[in-house]
Structure formats: structure tokens, C-alpha cells
Design an enzyme around this catalytic site. Sequence first.
Site, PDB file in Angstrom:
ATOM      1  N   TYR A  82       0.845  -1.193   0.000  1.00 51.68           N
ATOM      2  CA  TYR A  82       0.000   0.000   0.000  1.00 51.68           C
ATOM      3  C   TYR A  82       0.888   1.253   0.000  1.00 51.68           C
ATOM      4  O   TYR A  82       1.716   1.438   0.896  1.00 51.68           O
ATOM      5  CB  TYR A  82      -0.934   0.032   1.224  1.00 51.68           C
ATOM      6  CG  TYR A  82      -1.967  -1.084   1.262  1.00 51.68           C
ATOM      7  CD1 TYR A  82      -2.224  -1.909   0.175  1.00 51.68           C
ATOM      8  CD2 TYR A  82      -2.695  -1.313   2.430  1.00 51.68           C
ATOM      9  CE1 TYR A  82      -3.162  -2.927   0.239  1.00 51.68           C
ATOM     10  CE2 TYR A  82      -3.647  -2.332   2.509  1.00 51.68           C
ATOM     11  CZ  TYR A  82      -3.870  -3.139   1.405  1.00 51.68           C
ATOM     12  OH  TYR A  82      -4.799  -4.151   1.490  1.00 51.68           O
ATOM     13  N   SER A  99     -13.519  -4.339   0.872  1.00 50.04           N
ATOM     14  CA  SER A  99     -14.461  -3.670  -0.029  1.00 50.04           C
ATOM     15  C   SER A  99     -15.925  -4.067   0.209  1.00 50.04           C
ATOM     16  O   SER A  99     -16.657  -4.355  -0.742  1.00 50.04           O
ATOM     17  CB  SER A  99     -14.074  -3.939  -1.490  1.00 50.04           C
ATOM     18  OG  SER A  99     -14.380  -2.813  -2.275  1.00 50.04           O
TER      19      SER A  99
END
Lengths: 254, 90
Positions: free
Chosen positions: A54, A206
Site C-alpha cells: 500500500y 471492499s
Amino acid sequence: MEFRHLGSSGLKVSEIAYGNWITHGSRVAEDAAHACVRRALDEGITTFDTADVYANTAAESVLGRALADVPRSSIELFTKVYWPTGARGHNDSGLSRKHIMESIDGSLTRLQTDYVDLYQAHRYDTETPLEETMEAFADIVHAGKAHYIGVSEWTADEIRAAHALARELHIPFVSSQPRYSMLWRVIETEVAPTCDELGIGQIVWSPVAQGILSGKYKPGQAPAAWLARDRPEGRRSRYPAIPSRRRARTRRTT
Amino acid sequence: MLERVAQLEPIAAQTGLTMAQLAIAWVLQNPSVSAAIIGASRPEQLTENVKAAGVKLDADTMSAIDTALGEVVVTDPALTAQLAPKERPS
């Protein structure tokens, strides 16, 4: 906040976990990131999920700084290994023993901790024998650098094979991290039942389908690349920390 | 697909949740799920979205969601493998 066991393990996690994919180290400024982490803690979230990839490792550093003054035993800290980071050399990705061993130490340094609660294989590495990967994970667990092992976006067969090895090696393989939402239910028929049988819990990413399920996109508006065949971790352009020249050079040599 | 998603709005309203809260609560109804990961760029989003914790959705709500979304729901288990890298990325 409610807490659940991670699979059949003894580890409890907050049923809502805080993740810093595509926020820390990239889209969200440092002070806002710290404010979000502080609020997450205030709201009772104890489980924090990140990954070395990330923002090309910057997200781990931000999270490490944001959590620096929090008692370590009061939180669960999760990270991942697999996607290319750093110099993106030929051994700077995947689940080889070399890359795993180097990556865990980098993650611990950035997160400012001696151990992560969960270390996850971010994808399945088709180029490394699963035995090599699981033995490396076992050494990490036995060294006290990670307490539990997990995977992300592995198939039911891959999970079953890894679980058999984990059992032989006496390490706790306890989690799977798939995309899951009202719109994306692909784990329901194979991955989830297999994991249920093996005592592996799902940490889902998500759940709001990158904002689609929040209703912020009105009919006719094109949402972000939902369902696009893309790196689910976001396009490379989302990682501004990597100079584009280096990216181009890496590409030419592979 | 977004037309289908828009049909979730009255369902969320009926349960007293925002659409995002409903989406998060929905994944937490599945007992295979240990945790739902949420991100945030503003602290207020966290305060809003953690309200999905502990929410129970009744069977009518769950089936209303399925009816609203209909065929836009993706269920093919082969997609886990299909979306995975075939070789180690660099």
C-alpha cells in the site's frame, strides 16, 4: 463494538476493522490519517489491516506512526506480503523464503512493532513451492514476528493445501481476506465453506464495493473501475511513491 | 448496475441505516465473516460506518436486497482464480 473470533482461533478481532488501502501515504494526508486512526480507536475498532504494497510501503509507516502511542496488546495489527515493493528487483515480490524473510522485517520496522498479529500472503505465488512459503511463515511464527498466518484472494484448493502444511508445521493458519459485498459474492460457494470446515475466518475487503454501495454514484455516472480486470489493489498510478523512471526501468528488464 | 444499487436506498431507509451501513451490516450477517474492513479519508466516515456493528438484518430485509440487486450480483466462484496473477508480478 462487537468482537468475533478470527476463524476458530483464540484471537478476537473487532468485527469492523480499519484498513488503510488507497488512503494512508497516498490520497489522505498524514494528519488526516492520524485523525482517522484516532477516531477508529475511539469508536472501538481494535483491528488494523495494512500491507507492505500500500502506497509502496508508506501506508505501513503512516499506520506505525499513528499507532505509536497505543498499548500494543490493545490492538490487532495485520499486514501482508507478495506484491512488489522497494526496488522491484527480481526477488522483491512473491512468496519466496527470501522475499518473505526480508519483507517481515521491513514491515515490523515501519509499523514500529516487534510482531504483527497476522501476516498474510497477499496473493498465491505460482512460482514458489507452497512448502517453501509455509516453512518461511512457520519460521516467522516461531521467531515471534507474527502470531497467526493468513492469505488473501486464494482459491479453496490453495487454502486447503496450505492448511494441511500449516497443520504439519504447527502454525495457526486462521484467515482469508477476500473481496466480499452484496455485489461480489464469489466466495460463498467454495472459499467460505472450505474455510468454515478448516476453522479459517474471512476478513472481507471492499464491503461497500469501493463506494458503489454507499449510493454516492448515481445511475449514469461511471464509478471507479468496478469489476474491471485490474490489480484489485489499485492501479500502479495510485502509488506515487515509486518514481516513474524506476518503474519504466523495471518493466524493461522483466 | 447503478440503477439496481439505487433500489437499495428505500431498503436502507426502512432499516434506519445509511446505504453504506447496510452494506457493511450485510457482510457481517454471514457467519463465515470475522471482520469487515472499512477505510476512511475523514474521521466522520468512521463514526458513521461503525454503526453497522452489531446490526441484525431480518430475513425480509435480506431477501429484499437480493430482489433489488437481481442479476447484477456476481457469484461465479471461478473469479477468485481468474483475477489472480498467473505469474509473480514485478
